[in-house]
Design a protein around this motif. Sequence first.
Motif, PDB file in Angstrom:
ATOM      1  N   TYR A  38      76.860  36.457  -7.854  1.00  0.00           N
ATOM      2  CA  TYR A  38      76.350  35.235  -8.347  1.00  0.00           C
ATOM      3  C   TYR A  38      75.046  34.791  -7.552  1.00  0.00           C
ATOM      4  O   TYR A  38      74.202  33.890  -7.871  1.00  0.00           O
ATOM      5  CB  TYR A  38      77.296  34.092  -8.631  1.00  0.00           C
ATOM      6  N   SER A 132      82.814  29.875   1.920  1.00  0.00           N
ATOM      7  CA  SER A 132      82.713  30.497   0.814  1.00  0.00           C
ATOM      8  C   SER A 132      83.793  31.291   0.434  1.00  0.00           C
ATOM      9  O   SER A 132      84.025  32.554   0.956  1.00  0.00           O
ATOM     10  CB  SER A 132      81.301  31.009   0.506  1.00  0.00           C
ATOM     11  N   ASP A 134      86.131  32.701  -3.464  1.00  0.00           N
ATOM     12  CA  ASP A 134      86.013  32.590  -4.778  1.00  0.00           C
ATOM     13  C   ASP A 134      87.428  33.089  -5.153  1.00  0.00           C
ATOM     14  O   ASP A 134      87.821  32.660  -6.429  1.00  0.00           O
ATOM     15  CB  ASP A 134      84.832  33.251  -5.566  1.00  0.00           C
ATOM     16  N   VAL A 172      83.024  28.872  -6.199  1.00  0.00           N
ATOM     17  CA  VAL A 172      82.179  28.969  -7.427  1.00  0.00           C
ATOM     18  C   VAL A 172      82.944  29.380  -8.661  1.00  0.00           C
ATOM     19  O   VAL A 172      83.794  30.270  -8.449  1.00  0.00           O
ATOM     20  CB  VAL A 172      80.945  29.946  -7.455  1.00  0.00           C
ATOM     21  N   ILE A 199      82.400  24.182  -7.514  1.00  0.00           N
ATOM     22  CA  ILE A 199      81.111  24.516  -7.929  1.00  0.00           C
ATOM     23  C   ILE A 199      80.670  25.090  -9.190  1.00  0.00           C
ATOM     24  O   ILE A 199      81.159  26.370  -9.353  1.00  0.00           O
ATOM     25  CB  ILE A 199      80.351  25.052  -6.741  1.00  0.00           C
ATOM     26  N   ILE A 201      78.399  27.421 -11.502  1.00  0.00           N
ATOM     27  CA  ILE A 201      77.151  28.245 -11.135  1.00  0.00           C
ATOM     28  C   ILE A 201      75.777  27.686 -11.352  1.00  0.00           C
ATOM     29  O   ILE A 201      75.639  26.923 -12.336  1.00  0.00           O
ATOM     30  CB  ILE A 201      77.295  29.537 -12.360  1.00  0.00           C
TER      31      ILE A 201
END
Length: 339
Positions: A38, A132, A134, A172, A199, A201
């Motif tokens: 992403y 970060s 995911d 994300v 979050i 996208i």
Amino acid sequence: MDGTITVPQARPLIDHFGRHITYLRLSVTDRCDLRCVYCMKARPEFLPKSELLSLEELTQLSDAFIARGVTKIRVTGGEPLVRRDVMTLIENLGARLDTTALNEICLTTNATQLPRFAGDLVAAGIKRVNVSLDTLDEPTFSRLTRGGRLADTLAGIDAADAAGLKIKINTVALKDDNEHSLRELISWAHGRGFDLTLIEIMPLGEVDAARSDQFLSLEQVRADLERTWTLTPLTDNTGGPARYHRIEETGGRLGLITPLTENFCAGCNRVRLTCTGQLYMCLGRNGRLDLRAALREGGMAAVDALLDEAMALKPQAHDFDVSVGAATKVERTMAHTGG
């Protein structure tokens, strides 16, 4: 350099909507050791290193913002810790915590370099990092990062935790990719004593996927979580765009960043400076000012004048659109802009 720069006629940064700008997101590189689907294309074209601001210039520009009322600087990338000698900049900023109005420096990272740097970050004055992450599923992690190793990120998180850094996980929300495992990730983070922020996208730059295929509404995610969990709204504010909730069953804090389903622009207090010295007044707009040219051609007085211009140009809100067929309005990627 580590001497504080004095900017002429220092004044608070207040845009024409009356918002005080106190938060600078400072990108030091567009390079990264992961290739998140992403964030960038599988084969990204990184900037020539000759275009990057020097660490001395990054320090000078930081001083210009501090003198105008910025109290928080987040060092970002790309992956900031892959930039050579980046600790020189972080140590320079840390030295300003006791001598200027700056009261916090923090870092956003994918954690792969934290086993090497965690102790140095603490020594420089950083108290918290955003990591970060995911997914906790190794095959999914490898696919989303295009070859990254989950073990490397988890080792970095462990190193940061051991060094005493406060950790917040940034996730994300991705349709199909992690939407069915978010509960597991939240439970894991809260079990470790970490906050976690989800979050939506953001349509920044061209990547090898349609944004409409990636987008997962956090309204939907929240409704799914509330089927079995109790989410209590909090008034907590960490200086960013997240709205926080306490999950009673886990005892942890969950943040929601919703640029598409619940616009948060009214309280925007931040601007972004790229590693090439381009100042973006809004993440979701193309308007920018060239602080690198101002610094090199006119010095700090020219930079100060451009900061006034930036306040006049800062828009009220972004206009992100991830609907099917929507054109990408912002060509630069998140890695280039600074996460």
